[in-house]
Structures are given as structure tokens and as C-alpha cells.
Design an enzyme around this catalytic site. Structure first.
Site, mmCIF file in Angstrom:
data_model
loop_
_atom_site.group_PDB
_atom_site.id
_atom_site.type_symbol
_atom_site.label_atom_id
_atom_site.label_comp_id
_atom_site.label_asym_id
_atom_site.label_seq_id
_atom_site.Cartn_x
_atom_site.Cartn_y
_atom_site.Cartn_z
ATOM 1 N N GLY A 1 0.827 -1.197 0.000
ATOM 2 C CA GLY A 1 0.000 0.000 0.000
ATOM 3 C C GLY A 1 0.863 1.249 0.000
ATOM 4 N N CYS A 2 0.296 2.368 -0.404
ATOM 5 C CA CYS A 2 1.078 3.604 -0.535
ATOM 6 C C CYS A 2 1.533 4.130 0.826
ATOM 7 C CB CYS A 2 0.283 4.658 -1.295
ATOM 8 S SG CYS A 2 -1.383 4.977 -0.657
ATOM 9 N N TYR A 3 0.589 4.308 1.762
ATOM 10 C CA TYR A 3 0.970 4.760 3.100
ATOM 11 C C TYR A 3 1.912 3.757 3.752
ATOM 12 C CZ TYR A 3 -2.926 8.165 3.117
ATOM 13 O OH TYR A 3 -3.778 9.203 2.852
#
Length: 304
Positions: free
Chosen positions: A118-120
Site C-alpha cells: 500500500g502507498c501509506y
């Protein structure tokens, strides 16, 4: 013969980003007729024809699609790369963050099923995993993780709201403290205490900053900001995508600086006298946080 790739969910934001980046690779991309994108038999036919299937679908649809692929018998069964969050903590899927550990690229290269980070989570894990592994941050340390992302991370409806009507300058969300990236952050960074994660969205299209404040005086041995920097720099030495940069006191970080890039910048902003530090990770939520990371994994999985 060039390897073949089918992107199931090509029309979404991540799918489009992957398709664009694949133009630079020696692969053949198989596309489904838009009118048949939900047709099970049409999708199965393309899965059988592909060496690698990239899933760019919502979580539930991704679980269904991976089961479809598993139903294909013999040599026609494709390898899978999942861009959703459905399999990021599954023991049956290899985690697709090549910089996580020295052995990770080989694990990705050999895996039948890889889950894209995921990005975060990419920013948080990049900062925390080396510091937890080294013993600087004990796994049970209570942490707060703050983050701001460009509005493109919210999908088509949020993009339309911001681009058509201007949108809010800034907003917090996931205030029930159950954001779907938290299990991934805990599992892949080595933490045993669930952090408080506070994500937000700013009025810019692409980019992201993840920040983690630390009370150094509360950590074993009272580590210095310099030790944190040196530990991160040693872990990512030689990386083509991750840079560990000085955290200058006068610096202002803006989230959109790396828009369009597949790089990830890490910094330690510290005050040794006060015994405090802030770790920051800056990336493009659609680059190293999504499509760019997928291309890294595709290169490894297909030996490109």
C-alpha cells in the site's frame, strides 16, 4: 517470445499507471474488450493466455479473481501480482517490497503470488522496518504515524470532486482508527503494538508524505538522530529507488515534489539536545506507492 501480461482492472487509476509504464518494457499486454470486463469466461481466457496477471481490483473482487486464476490447471495457470490490500498479510503471498530485506528480491522473483504494498504502508514500513530490525525501536513501542496524500489516492469520485469543484484544502479521515493499511504496517515493519495512524488528503493531485514523531529519550540507549540516519542509509545503500537524505532544520517538505516519480525519499529530522526526531518518507502515491512498485515487481517476476 515476449512475456504476456493481463491487467484485470486496467481502467482504474493504478491499472492505467501500470499500463503506461509497461510501454517501456519488452512485454505483450493483453486487454479485454471493455464490454466484457466483468465476463468471467472472457477474463479466464485472458488469464490462461497470460504469463502474469496483475489484479487492479477492489479487495473482494481481487479475492474472487485470484480464486479464478487458481482454478486454472497445469501450465496455463498464471502468476499473480495483486495491487489491492486483500493479500498483503497473507502467508501464502510474498510481500512485494523489494527493499524490505536483502532476500526479498529473490523471493519476489520466484513467487507464484505477490502482493503489492500500500502507498501509506510503503512510507511507514520503509522508515520503521530497519529501525525495528536493528533494535533501535523496540517492537512494542507505541507510535503515531501521520500522513498526507494527494487526492488521486481517493479514486475516481474524489478526483472528480477536487478537479470539478475545487475540493477541500485538507481533510483528515479514517478517524475510527481502522485504516486498512494498519495490519500491513504492523506485520511488515516488525511492530507488536498497533500504531495510531492518522491519514489525510490535501488539495494536490499526486504525492505523499508519511511522518513518524519519536521521543528518542524514551527509546533504549537514547539513540541520536545521526544513528537513525546511519541505520537507514546502511539498509538502503545501493538502492535504485530509495534515497536516505539529510533532514535539514530549515527544510520545508511538500507532498507533490515527487509526483510522476517512482522514487522514495527518507529523512530523519532530529534535535539531539531535545531528544526528539521526526522520520519522514516522501513518495508519489501513484508511483512508488502503487504503479511504480508494481513495475518493480513485474521486472523481478519476469526477469526483465
Amino acid at each position: 517470445m515476449a512475456p504476456t501480461i493481463f491487467i484485470d482492472g486496467e481502467a482504474g487509476t493504478t491499472g492505467l499507471g501500470i499500463r503506461e509504464r509497461l510501454r517501456d518494457l519488452p512485454v505483450t499486454v493483453l486487454s479485454i474488450d471493455p464490454d466484457r470486463r466483468k465476463d468471467r469466461e472472457a477474463r479466464l481466457a485472458l488469464m490462461r493466455a497470460a504469463d502474469l496477471v496483475v489484479l487492479c481490483l477492489p479487495d473482494a473482487a481481487s479475492v474472487e479473481a485470484s480464486a479464478m486464476a487458481a482454478s486454472i490447471e497445469g501450465a496455463e495457470q498464471p502468476r499473480l501480482l495483486d495491487a489491492s490490500s486483500a493479500h498483503r498479510v497473507s502467508p501464502d503471498w510474498v510481500y512485494g517490497f523489494p527493499e524490505l530485506a536483502a532476500a526479498q528480491p529473490a523471493l519476489i522473483a520466484e513467487a507464484a503470488r505477490v502482493s503489492n504494498p500500500g502507498c501509506y504502508a510503503t512510507g511507514a514500513i520503509a522508515l520503521l522496518a530497519p529501525l525495528v530490525a536493528s533494535g533501535i525501536i523496540p517492537p512494542a513501542t507505541p507510535l503515531t504515524i501521520n500522513a498526507i496524500s494527494g487526492y488521486s489516492g481517493g479514486g475516481k469520485s474524489m478526483i472528480a470532486d477536487h478537479e470539478a469543484d475545487g475540493g477541500p484544502a485538507f481533510h483528515l479521515y479514517a478517524l475510527g482508527l481502522e485504516h486498512k493499511h494498519i495490519p500491513e504496517i504492523v506485520a511488515r515493519s516488525g511492530l507488536t503494538t498497533r500504531p495510531i495512524f492518522v491519514p489525510s488528503v490535501g488539495h494536490f493531485a499526486q504525492g505523499m508524505i508519511v511522518s513518524i514523531p519519536l521521543h528518542l529519550a524514551a527509546l533504549p540507549g537514547r539513540p541520536t538522530p545521526q544513528l537513525l540516519h546511519e541505520t537507514l542509509a546502511a539498509h538502503y545503500a545501493g538502492s535504485a529507488h530509495v534515497s536516505v537524505l539529510p533532514g535539514r532544520p530549515e527544510e520545508r517538505l511538500t507532498g507533490e515534489e515527487l509526483a510522476g516519480s517512482d522514487r522514495l525519499e527518507l529523512r530523519v529530522h532530529g534535535n539531539a539536545r531535545l531528544g526528539q526526531a521526526v522520520l519522514t518518507a516522501r513518495l508519489d502515491n501513484l508511483g512508488k506507492g502503487a504503479s511504480g512498485a508494481a513495475i518493480q515487481n513485474i521486472r523481478l517476476m519476469l526477469s526483465l
